[in-house]
Design an enzyme around this catalytic site. Structure first.
Site, PDB file in Angstrom:
ATOM      1  N   HIS A   1     -19.297 -22.430  -5.900  1.00  0.00           N
ATOM      2  CA  HIS A   1     -18.220 -22.296  -4.932  1.00  0.00           C
ATOM      3  C   HIS A   1     -18.182 -23.044  -3.749  1.00  0.00           C
ATOM      4  CE1 HIS A   1     -21.156 -19.002  -2.928  1.00  0.00           C
ATOM      5  NE2 HIS A   1     -21.734 -20.174  -2.963  1.00  0.00           N
TER       6      HIS A   1
ATOM      7  N   GLN B   1     -11.465 -24.036  -5.688  1.00  0.00           N
ATOM      8  CA  GLN B   1     -11.486 -23.395  -4.747  1.00  0.00           C
ATOM      9  C   GLN B   1     -10.782 -23.890  -3.597  1.00  0.00           C
ATOM     10  OE1 GLN B   1     -15.106 -21.091  -4.173  1.00  0.00           O
ATOM     11  NE2 GLN B   1     -14.617 -19.532  -5.977  1.00  0.00           N
TER      12      GLN B   1
ATOM     13  N   ALA C   1     -13.985 -15.526   6.202  1.00  0.00           N
ATOM     14  CA  ALA C   1     -14.047 -16.347   5.444  1.00  0.00           C
ATOM     15  C   ALA C   1     -13.363 -15.924   4.160  1.00  0.00           C
ATOM     16  CB  ALA C   1     -15.482 -16.727   5.142  1.00  0.00           C
TER      17      ALA C   1
ATOM     18  N   TRP D   1     -23.279 -15.696  -9.624  1.00  0.00           N
ATOM     19  CA  TRP D   1     -22.889 -16.896 -10.085  1.00  0.00           C
ATOM     20  C   TRP D   1     -23.614 -17.791 -11.195  1.00  0.00           C
ATOM     21  CZ3 TRP D   1     -23.053 -15.252  -5.141  1.00  0.00           C
ATOM     22  CH2 TRP D   1     -21.689 -14.973  -4.452  1.00  0.00           C
TER      23      TRP D   1
ATOM     24  N   VAL E   1     -20.914 -11.704   3.754  1.00  0.00           N
ATOM     25  CA  VAL E   1     -19.744 -11.077   4.660  1.00  0.00           C
ATOM     26  C   VAL E   1     -19.934  -9.728   4.827  1.00  0.00           C
ATOM     27  CG1 VAL E   1     -17.729 -12.611   4.114  1.00  0.00           C
ATOM     28  CG2 VAL E   1     -18.359 -10.916   2.580  1.00  0.00           C
TER      29      VAL E   1
ATOM     30  N   ARG F   1     -19.131 -23.564 -13.129  1.00  0.00           N
ATOM     31  CA  ARG F   1     -19.898 -22.297 -13.599  1.00  0.00           C
ATOM     32  C   ARG F   1     -20.134 -22.058 -14.987  1.00  0.00           C
ATOM     33  NH1 ARG F   1     -17.187 -17.565  -9.783  1.00  0.00           N
ATOM     34  NH2 ARG F   1     -17.329 -18.697  -7.868  1.00  0.00           N
TER      35      ARG F   1
HETATM   36  C1  FA5 Z   1     -16.847 -16.776  -4.509  1.00  0.00           C
HETATM   37  O1  FA5 Z   1     -16.750 -17.468  -4.897  1.00  0.00           O
HETATM   38  C2  FA5 Z   1     -17.065 -16.547  -3.090  1.00  0.00           C
HETATM   39  N1  FA5 Z   1     -17.646 -17.734  -2.537  1.00  0.00           N
HETATM   40  C3  FA5 Z   1     -15.787 -16.089  -2.457  1.00  0.00           C
HETATM   41  C4  FA5 Z   1     -16.022 -15.782  -0.896  1.00  0.00           C
HETATM   42  C5  FA5 Z   1     -15.844 -16.994   0.256  1.00  0.00           C
HETATM   43  C6  FA5 Z   1     -16.217 -14.521  -0.539  1.00  0.00           C
HETATM   44  C7  FA5 Z   1     -15.809 -16.255   1.459  1.00  0.00           C
HETATM   45  C8  FA5 Z   1     -16.313 -14.279   0.806  1.00  0.00           C
HETATM   46  C9  FA5 Z   1     -16.273 -15.066   1.721  1.00  0.00           C
HETATM   47  P1  FA5 Z   1     -15.930 -15.253  -6.524  1.00  0.00           P
HETATM   48  O2  FA5 Z   1     -16.998 -15.824  -7.441  1.00  0.00           O
HETATM   49  O3  FA5 Z   1     -15.259 -14.125  -6.978  1.00  0.00           O
HETATM   50  O4  FA5 Z   1     -16.460 -15.302  -5.393  1.00  0.00           O
HETATM   51  O5  FA5 Z   1     -14.764 -16.347  -6.935  1.00  0.00           O
HETATM   52  C10 FA5 Z   1     -13.645 -16.429  -5.810  1.00  0.00           C
HETATM   53  C11 FA5 Z   1     -12.474 -16.805  -6.643  1.00  0.00           C
HETATM   54  O6  FA5 Z   1     -12.398 -17.883  -7.384  1.00  0.00           O
HETATM   55  C12 FA5 Z   1     -12.104 -15.569  -7.455  1.00  0.00           C
HETATM   56  O7  FA5 Z   1     -11.279 -14.596  -6.897  1.00  0.00           O
HETATM   57  C13 FA5 Z   1     -11.078 -16.389  -8.532  1.00  0.00           C
HETATM   58  O8  FA5 Z   1      -9.638 -16.389  -7.966  1.00  0.00           O
HETATM   59  C14 FA5 Z   1     -11.741 -17.765  -8.564  1.00  0.00           C
HETATM   60  N2  FA5 Z   1     -12.635 -17.866  -9.682  1.00  0.00           N
HETATM   61  C15 FA5 Z   1     -14.013 -17.406  -9.884  1.00  0.00           C
HETATM   62  N3  FA5 Z   1     -14.495 -17.691 -11.134  1.00  0.00           N
HETATM   63  C16 FA5 Z   1     -13.468 -18.384 -11.761  1.00  0.00           C
HETATM   64  C17 FA5 Z   1     -13.360 -18.974 -12.992  1.00  0.00           C
HETATM   65  N4  FA5 Z   1     -14.375 -19.020 -13.882  1.00  0.00           N
HETATM   66  N5  FA5 Z   1     -12.166 -19.680 -13.485  1.00  0.00           N
HETATM   67  C18 FA5 Z   1     -11.278 -19.485 -12.596  1.00  0.00           C
HETATM   68  N6  FA5 Z   1     -11.084 -19.128 -11.320  1.00  0.00           N
HETATM   69  C19 FA5 Z   1     -12.303 -18.445 -11.141  1.00  0.00           C
END
Ligand code: FA5
Length: 345
Positions: free
Chosen positions: A177, A217, A313, A157, A260, A203
């Site tokens: 997140h 999210q 989750a 992240w 997880v 981010r």
């Molecule tokens: C997470 O943020 C984890 N907290 C998700 C999670 C929750 C995993 C609970 C397990 C259990 P990730 O960085 O992959 O994961 O982001 C999750 C989702 O947010 C991505 O699949 C995407 O749909 C969205 N996302 C992530 N970064 C961006 C971005 N820069 N712009 C738009 N959507 C984004």
């Protein structure tokens, strides 16, 4: 007095009297008095015209025409001034039968619309909705999610830290997140838990067609006796069916998140290329969430009996869902505030 001198006096009198005319009725009186065809002063004066010789007639005729044209123009100008003044001062009676000025109707932003649809789908499946802070502690955003300081998992992240120091460290950030809400909820509640938590996340990353530095999210958390991977997959398949229809393909793939075990990422086939691969999706799939079964250690940290309770989750990207639902080719369009784009939803 010659006729020319007589005309000059009439012009002077007329201009002076015009300044004193203050409403439409006075203007009409003025017009009749000076320019009236029957008894106006100009017409009266010209009654002597036939007694003049030809050369004088020409001069007087031309002069009287000039005066008539200029006085008519002055009359119109005065009328406009009076109208504007009465309009401004509001002494015009109000016509209550005129239609009102229409107010342009607004609408919800497409991301808010999509967010509402997502929350409604989960509500119908028995989930409650909660919220948490956008400015978060390192403790909730990372530490309690099994991402200790200096652990390489933090690199997953790109973080915007708040300019606030305590004991030489920066413990506050714009949440990366919505997962810190898993901890916040479990701290306050006992199972059974079924909750979704929407919110903005931030981010420090470069933007492209599927990445923004600010995005929305929806975190999901279910903890209860006997929740297995089958409930986890079944719930998310049902969600995808409700939002995208039964014909869209959904892909679960192993992924790593420290909080997880096992972890997965969930994608749907790309709306643009039907899964063939294009500049928006790359490989034919658009990832919409990270997910998995809640790590045993986190359940134990929360004081839950991890032999009795299990859970799943997920963290879903609302902009990614909106891209797919509305066939939008670039996520950045959502936040450029171009009404030509936004009015299409
Ligand atoms: C997470 O943020 C984890 N907290 C998700 C999670 C929750 C995993 C609970 C397990 C259990 P990730 O960085 O992959 O994961 O982001 C999750 C989702 O947010 C991505 O699949 C995407 O749909 C969205 N996302 C992530 N970064 C961006 C971005 N820069 N712009 C738009 N959507 C984004």
């Amino acid at each position: 007095m010659s006729l020319i001198e007589e005309l000059a006096r009439i012009e002077k009198d007329a201009r002076g009297a015009l300044l004193g005319a203050a409403d439409e009725a006075a203007l009409e009186d003025w017009r009749v008095a000076f320019l009236g065809r029957r008894r106006g002063r100009l017409t009266d004066a010209l009654a002597a015209l036939p007694t003049l010789d030809i050369a004088e007639r020409r001069t007087v005729g031309a002069e009287s025409n000039r005066i008539k044209n200029e006085l008519e123009a002055a009359l119109e100008q005065r009328r406009a001034e009076i109208r504007e003044r009465t309009h401004k001062s509001g002494d015009q009676p109000i016509d209550v039968t005129l239609p009102g000025r229409p107010l342009p109707a607004g609408r919800l932003h497409p991301i808010t619309q999509t967010l509402n649809e997502i929350l409604e789908a989960f509500r119908q499946m028995g989930f409650q909705v909660a919220e948490g802070p956008e400015i978060e502690w390192d403790y909730y955003n990372f530490e309690m999610l099994r991402i200790p300081k200096y652990h390489p998992a933090r690199d997953m992240w790109d973080t915007l830290w708040m300019d606030y120091e305590r004991d030489g460290e920066r413990p506050m950030l714009l949440r990366t997140h919505t997962s810190p809400n898993q901890i916040r909820i479990m701290e306050q509640t006992e199972p059974p838990i079924r909750v979704v938590v929407p919110g903005r996340c931030y981010r420090y990353e470069a933007t492209d067609a599927t990445h923004e530095w600010m995005m929305t999210q929806v975190e999901g958390l279910a903890v209860d006796e006997g929740i297995s991977l089958a409930e986890f997959k079944g719930t998310l398949y049902e969600f995808a069916r409700r939002l995208f229809g039964k014909d869209r393909k959904v892909r679960f793939r192993c992924d790593y998140f420290p909080f997880v075990e096992p972890g997965a990422d969930v994608s749907v086939d790309c709306f643009l290329c039907d899964g063939k691969g294009c500049r928006v999706c790359g490989d034919g799939w658009i990832e919409i969430m990270g997910a998995g079964m809640v790590h045993r250690e986190i359940l134990e940290n929360m004081g839950y009996d991890a032999d009795r309770y299990t859970g799943f989750a997920f963290g879903m990207g609302v902009e990614r869902v909106a891209l797919n639902r509305h066939n939008v080719e670039d996520i950045r369009l959502f936040y450029q505030n171009d009404l030509r784009f936004l009015r299409q939803f």
